[in-house]
Write an enzyme that holds these catalytic residues in place. Structure first.
Site, mmCIF file in Angstrom:
data_model
loop_
_atom_site.group_PDB
_atom_site.id
_atom_site.type_symbol
_atom_site.label_atom_id
_atom_site.label_comp_id
_atom_site.label_asym_id
_atom_site.label_seq_id
_atom_site.Cartn_x
_atom_site.Cartn_y
_atom_site.Cartn_z
ATOM 1 N N GLU A 19 0.826 -1.210 0.000
ATOM 2 C CA GLU A 19 0.000 0.000 0.000
ATOM 3 C C GLU A 19 0.859 1.259 0.000
ATOM 4 O O GLU A 19 2.045 1.234 0.278
ATOM 5 C CB GLU A 19 -0.914 0.045 1.237
ATOM 6 N N ARG A 111 -7.594 1.542 13.007
ATOM 7 C CA ARG A 111 -6.197 1.766 12.636
ATOM 8 C C ARG A 111 -6.148 2.720 11.458
ATOM 9 O O ARG A 111 -7.086 2.814 10.667
ATOM 10 C CB ARG A 111 -5.499 0.454 12.261
ATOM 11 N N ASN A 113 -5.164 3.828 7.826
ATOM 12 C CA ASN A 113 -5.046 3.074 6.590
ATOM 13 C C ASN A 113 -4.261 3.870 5.549
ATOM 14 O O ASN A 113 -3.075 3.688 5.407
ATOM 15 C CB ASN A 113 -6.424 2.682 6.059
ATOM 16 N N GLU A 131 -9.259 -5.212 11.457
ATOM 17 C CA GLU A 131 -9.725 -6.424 10.791
ATOM 18 C C GLU A 131 -10.056 -7.538 11.780
ATOM 19 O O GLU A 131 -10.905 -8.392 11.504
ATOM 20 C CB GLU A 131 -8.652 -6.926 9.805
ATOM 21 N N ASN A 166 -9.617 5.519 2.311
ATOM 22 C CA ASN A 166 -8.632 5.086 1.324
ATOM 23 C C ASN A 166 -8.100 6.243 0.489
ATOM 24 O O ASN A 166 -7.699 7.256 1.021
ATOM 25 C CB ASN A 166 -9.218 3.954 0.469
ATOM 26 N N ASP A 219 -9.798 1.603 -4.215
ATOM 27 C CA ASP A 219 -8.795 1.559 -3.153
ATOM 28 C C ASP A 219 -7.993 2.862 -3.178
ATOM 29 O O ASP A 219 -8.555 3.929 -3.042
ATOM 30 C CB ASP A 219 -7.926 0.313 -3.333
#
Length: 310
Positions: A19, A111, A113, A131, A166, A219
């Site tokens: 990422e 959290r 991202n 998650e 995102n 994303d």
């Protein structure tokens, strides 16, 4: 007609959840993270080699943010905190320096991202529920923040009720900010006030097909000098080139990995697109690789570094 392009897998480890790529012109490098692998990575353009480091006791990791005036220090997100780390770009270990920002006990279930720096050096970063707490698409507990930019600084909430915070990018010419909440299946547009706050949220592009999911979620995202958006698709094996003026999808850039997570323009002329991917659920290689796309016929923009005050 869309330009012909070439996709090349770059040497380096396959990330569990790659990422947040960011091009650093000073070192001619692409910095990115493996969120679940808890690693920060640097692809060296000249050496055509990727270096990777972990930080003892720090997991998960996302995003990685470059800092103005500090060539060997970076801000990273880990859990509900932003921390400062030191790394020489080659060693297999980086070092925790200090905590820069902490969302506190009320946000321990989330959290960080994705995050990125605007043209004025201000950091924007968003969250999602952990998650480990269940299906990440069955909740809307994330938020998007603007961070004050100093050690112990304040987080200014910009948006709440987010599924997975995102992709984000700016158009300097129009003053618009573009944003992706993966679960919303769209790309949103905002105006940016002088102090950096976001206003006038609208849906720029709805990615649904006949009101239904297109089979992927948006994303990460970047943009070129003409204001076109390049949107990674988790589950779609491609990037979408969106024209922000016409709101049309102008091109689909096929990537040989199902879970395409984000992209950043880079290279000496900012005309190469670096793309991160994931190999969760035991997908076969080259899933998880960093890819380079050339021949798109467009030019990207400088990636900005954060202004951090002590």
């Amino acid at each position: 007609m869309a330009a012909k392009y070439k996709v090349e897998q770059l040497p380096g480890p396959l990330c569990q959840l790659g990422e947040g790529p960011v091009w650093d012109a000073a070192t001619r490098s692409v910095f990115y993270v493996d969120i679940n692998g808890a690693a920060i990575l640097r692809y060296d353009y000249a050496d055509n080699k990727t270096y990777s480091a972990t930080i003892d006791g720090i997991s998960p990791i996302s995003p990685i943010i470059l800092i103005q005036g500090k060539s060997d220090q970076y801000i990273i997100g880990s859990g509900n905190k932003l921390i400062l780390v030191s790394w020489d770009g080659k060693a297999n270990k980086a070092t925790f320096v200090k905590t820069v920002g902490d969302l506190g006990d009320s946000e321990k279930h989330v959290r960080f991202n994705d995050g990125k720096v605007d043209p004025r050096g201000r950091l924007y970063a968003g969250t999602m529920r952990l998650e480990t707490l269940g299906d990440i698409f069955d909740q809307n507990e994330g938020k998007l923040y603007r961070f004050e930019g100093k050690v112990g600084g304040k987080f200014y909430e910009q948006k709440r009720g987010i599924n997975i915070s995102n992709g984000l990018t700016w158009d300097e010419r129009t003053g618009k900010f573009y944003y992706i909440d993966s679960g919303a299946l769209d790309v949103k547009e905002f105006d940016v006030l002088e102090n950096g706050d976001l206003r006038n949220e609208t849906i720029l592009v709805d990615l649904r097909v006949d009101g239904k999911s297109p089979g992927f979620v948006a994303d990460g995202m970047t943009s070129d000098v003409d204001g076109n958006l390049f949107v990674a698709t988790w589950g779609g094996s491609k990037l979408l080139k969106l024209n922000a003026k016409t709101k049309n999808i102008e091109q689909e850039i096929v990537i040989p990995a199902k879970q395409v997570t984000s992209a950043s323009f880079g290279g000496p002329n900012l005309d190469e697109l670096f793309v991160t991917t994931a190999h969760t659920n035991n997908q076969e290689p080259p899933a998880g690789a960093l890819f380079k796309v050339t021949g798109l016929g467009v030019t990207g923009k400088e990636m900005y570094k954060m202004v951090l005050q002590e």
